[in-house]
Write an enzyme that holds these catalytic residues in place. Structure first.
Site, PDB file in Angstrom:
ATOM      1  N   GLU A 283     -13.290   2.861  -3.264  1.00  0.00           N
ATOM      2  CA  GLU A 283     -13.997   4.144  -3.220  1.00  0.00           C
ATOM      3  C   GLU A 283     -13.585   5.107  -4.326  1.00  0.00           C
ATOM      4  O   GLU A 283     -12.436   5.112  -4.753  1.00  0.00           O
ATOM      5  CB  GLU A 283     -13.722   4.849  -1.872  1.00  0.00           C
ATOM      6  CG  GLU A 283     -14.229   4.074  -0.671  1.00  0.00           C
ATOM      7  CD  GLU A 283     -13.944   4.772   0.650  1.00  0.00           C
ATOM      8  OE1 GLU A 283     -13.214   5.789   0.663  1.00  0.00           O
ATOM      9  OE2 GLU A 283     -14.466   4.288   1.672  1.00  0.00           O
TER      10      GLU A 283
ATOM     11  N   TYR B  58     -11.255  10.728   5.543  1.00  0.00           N
ATOM     12  CA  TYR B  58     -12.000   9.800   4.683  1.00  0.00           C
ATOM     13  C   TYR B  58     -12.290   8.454   5.343  1.00  0.00           C
ATOM     14  O   TYR B  58     -12.790   7.533   4.702  1.00  0.00           O
ATOM     15  CB  TYR B  58     -11.310   9.706   3.306  1.00  0.00           C
ATOM     16  CG  TYR B  58     -11.537  11.013   2.575  1.00  0.00           C
ATOM     17  CD1 TYR B  58     -12.628  11.196   1.739  1.00  0.00           C
ATOM     18  CD2 TYR B  58     -10.754  12.134   2.861  1.00  0.00           C
ATOM     19  CE1 TYR B  58     -12.918  12.426   1.160  1.00  0.00           C
ATOM     20  CE2 TYR B  58     -11.021  13.369   2.294  1.00  0.00           C
ATOM     21  CZ  TYR B  58     -12.110  13.504   1.446  1.00  0.00           C
ATOM     22  OH  TYR B  58     -12.399  14.731   0.900  1.00  0.00           O
TER      23      TYR B  58
ATOM     24  N   TYR C 244     -10.387  -9.470   4.336  1.00  0.00           N
ATOM     25  CA  TYR C 244     -10.218 -10.525   3.335  1.00  0.00           C
ATOM     26  C   TYR C 244     -10.690 -11.882   3.862  1.00  0.00           C
ATOM     27  O   TYR C 244     -11.144 -12.716   3.100  1.00  0.00           O
ATOM     28  CB  TYR C 244      -8.757 -10.608   2.900  1.00  0.00           C
ATOM     29  CG  TYR C 244      -8.343  -9.407   2.098  1.00  0.00           C
ATOM     30  CD1 TYR C 244      -8.837  -9.217   0.814  1.00  0.00           C
ATOM     31  CD2 TYR C 244      -7.507  -8.446   2.624  1.00  0.00           C
ATOM     32  CE1 TYR C 244      -8.490  -8.106   0.066  1.00  0.00           C
ATOM     33  CE2 TYR C 244      -7.149  -7.323   1.889  1.00  0.00           C
ATOM     34  CZ  TYR C 244      -7.643  -7.164   0.612  1.00  0.00           C
ATOM     35  OH  TYR C 244      -7.311  -6.052  -0.118  1.00  0.00           O
TER      36      TYR C 244
ATOM     37  N   HIS D 251       0.799  -1.241   0.000  1.00  0.00           N
ATOM     38  CA  HIS D 251       0.000   0.000   0.000  1.00  0.00           C
ATOM     39  C   HIS D 251       0.822   1.277   0.000  1.00  0.00           C
ATOM     40  O   HIS D 251       0.756   2.080   0.920  1.00  0.00           O
ATOM     41  CB  HIS D 251      -0.958   0.011   1.200  1.00  0.00           C
ATOM     42  CG  HIS D 251      -1.850  -1.190   1.243  1.00  0.00           C
ATOM     43  ND1 HIS D 251      -2.682  -1.467   2.290  1.00  0.00           N
ATOM     44  CD2 HIS D 251      -2.016  -2.213   0.367  1.00  0.00           C
ATOM     45  CE1 HIS D 251      -3.330  -2.588   2.055  1.00  0.00           C
ATOM     46  NE2 HIS D 251      -2.938  -3.070   0.895  1.00  0.00           N
TER      47      HIS D 251
END
Ligand code: HEC
Length: 483
Positions: free
Chosen positions: A353, A363, A374, A261
């Protein structure tokens, strides 16, 4: 809508009612993954693959009792007593009810995807969509997991490859064999990180600045890597990376062993550079304003911090932060006319999103999300909370959005102002039209099954250019005029 056949006779109702209740008692549901919950208490009637049995299919896209996420959740909670569908509101927690909705959505989408056959990339294939018909032109093969694309003014293109190289494509779409020399070293250990986005300075013609976003870092004596998202700018002189300047480099204490990420994308507006640092697999850190993880950043194009950034007066907070509570955004685009910033981000299982990015806003990740873990367990019971932004839209199940552009060319005149979003996992190019109030008025899949889309950009010629891996290539879509 297909007619639903009620297959339950009086006797079968008696039998099947006992099965689920018995199973509930025999199994401890609270620790169970969503697959287990479904298998134990739903599959008896709706079939192990959700395709129906004693009662209707939950995967055929037909919803007799309402097909929105909320309505499906309500049906599971309250049941449909007159039809023999049990109310599970007292058996299952709100988290578990929501997990079931995600699970049903995933299998519904898988079933839809199965029922469509997608053409090979065929130059003669006409793809018909709502406003435009077009065909696909493959331009360049031989790339290795391309990530970001930039158009030089002289017809050349630059493409980053995930494992590090910066490649040049000539005006005839031929891949120049040698990568640009001396680009910065990258950390690349797994499927993420490495060399990522590329962007030209808006005044590139005069100043020659090219920006690269990548996983920067080092290795310890055991070869273990520490990395963080970083940005440099430089020029290409005689096929070499030159004049390099650091634009963003996090404090060394924020470099991590995680390989996940990183984000990222870059976008320019009004002298500012916006970019993403993903939460680096440490989800709680997206809410931690003292860390760069899970943030969208804003700097001047030369790396200085703007005086009006939202957290500039807080000594502890990295001054670059523009918005926070992000997971892993990999699509970022700014409407040059309105200065509106849009970002797409990867959720976990569901909860991808599209967001409208506003100064200083939160957010929500991981306090709120429309997705689940997951492993099928909930991440949070909340999908919304005061003080946290809702996405303009969320994709559940996940499509894995990557790459985002606003179509402003004239070749596809009826798409003007629409967002085009790529996706990795679902291998889709989606077109999204927003009303002025931010509501989605149109969303359609323009392409599917042509590869994992990493980047989508509007070319200087007004055509739409895409980078995919699996297989790795550059292609574009070209409108076909209707007679
Ligand atoms: C005892 C059998 C039975 C069990 C167990 C059962 N259902 Fe149902 N369900 C039904 C029946 C009957 C209907 C009404 C539609 C039909 O005729 O098949 C229905 C309808 C539904 C609908 C609405 C479908 C639509 O078309 O709008 C949903 C959603 C649903 N069930 C989900 C679940 C989930 C999730 C579970 C497990 C937690 C579950 N059901 C367990 C019998 C069952």
């Amino acid at each position: 809508m297909a007619h639903k056949v009620g297959l339950l006779s009086r006797n079968t109702i008696f039998v099947v009612l006992l099965i689920p209740l018995f199973s509930v008692r025999a199994q401890d549901l609270s620790e169970m993954k969503v697959e287990g919950i479904y298998k134990n208490i739903c599959s008896n009637c709706h079939g192990i693959d959700l395709k129906g049995g004693l009662s209707s299919s939950l995967a055929d896209g037909q919803w007799e009792f309402g097909g929105s996420d909320e309505e499906i959740l309500q049906t599971i909670k309250d049941g449909i007593p007159e039809k023999g569908m049990i109310a599970y509101g007292s058996v299952l927690s709100p988290d578990q009810l929501r997990s079931l909705v995600v699970y049903i959505r995933e299998l519904e989408k898988a079933e839809q995807d199965n029922s469509i056959t997608f053409p090979e990339l065929d130059p003669d294939q006409v793809i018909t969509t709502q406003h435009h018909d077009f065909r696909v032109e493959v331009l360049t093969k031989g790339l290795d997991t391309p990530w970001g694309l930039a158009f030089l003014p002289d017809g050349y293109m630059l493409v980053t490859e995930r494992n590090g190289p910066l490649r040049v494509i000539d005006p005839n779409y031929k891949l120049v064999t040698k990568p640009v020399a001396d680009t910065p070293p990258v950390i690349f250990d797994g499927p993420e990180g490495g060399m990522m986005d590329i962007s030209l300075h808006p005044d590139y013609k005069n100043n020659g600045w090219i920006y690269l976003a990548f996983a920067d870092g080092w290795r310890d004596e055991n070869g273990k890597s520490y990395s963080q998202t970083a940005i440099v700018r430089g020029r290409i002189i005689n096929h070499r990376w030159a004049d390099q300047e650091w634009i963003y480099k996090a404090d060394q204490k924020f470099y991590t062993r995680s390989g996940a990420h990183y984000g990222t994308r870059m976008a320019f507006d009004n002298g500012y550079l916006y970019f993403v640092v993903g939460e680096r697999g440490a989800m709680g850190q997206a809410q931690d304003l003292n860390r760069p993880n899970g943030k969208i950043m804003r700097l001047y194009d030369d790396g200085r911090v703007p005086e009006d950034n939202p957290f500039i007066n807080d000594a502890e907070v990295p001054n670059e932060i523009w918005s926070y509570g992000h997971r892993n955004p990999q699509g970022l685009v700014i409407d040059a006319d309105t200065h509106t910033i849009y970002a797409t981000e990867h959720g976990a299982r569901g909860g991808d999103e599209l967001n409208l990015i506003l100064k200083g806003r939160n957010y929500g990740w991981p306090v709120i999300t429309h997705g689940i873990n997951y492993d099928g367990r909930p991440i949070t019971p909340l999908t919304e909370k005061e003080g946290m932004e809702q996405p303009l839209l969320h994709w559940t199940p996940s499509i894995a959005p990557c790459g985002l552009t606003i179509y402003l060319g004239s070749e596809f005149s009826k798409w003007k102002g629409d967002l085009l979003a790529g996706s990795l996992r679902a291998q889709e190019l989606r077109r999204i039209r927003l009303a002025e109030n931010g509501l989605i008025v149109e969303q359609e899949v323009l392409l599917k099954g042509f590869g994992r889309i990493r980047d989508v950009r509007t070319g200087p010629d007004g055509l739409v250019y895409l980078l995919t891996d699996d297989p790795s290539r550059l292609f574009r879509i070209v409108p076909i005029d209707k007679p």
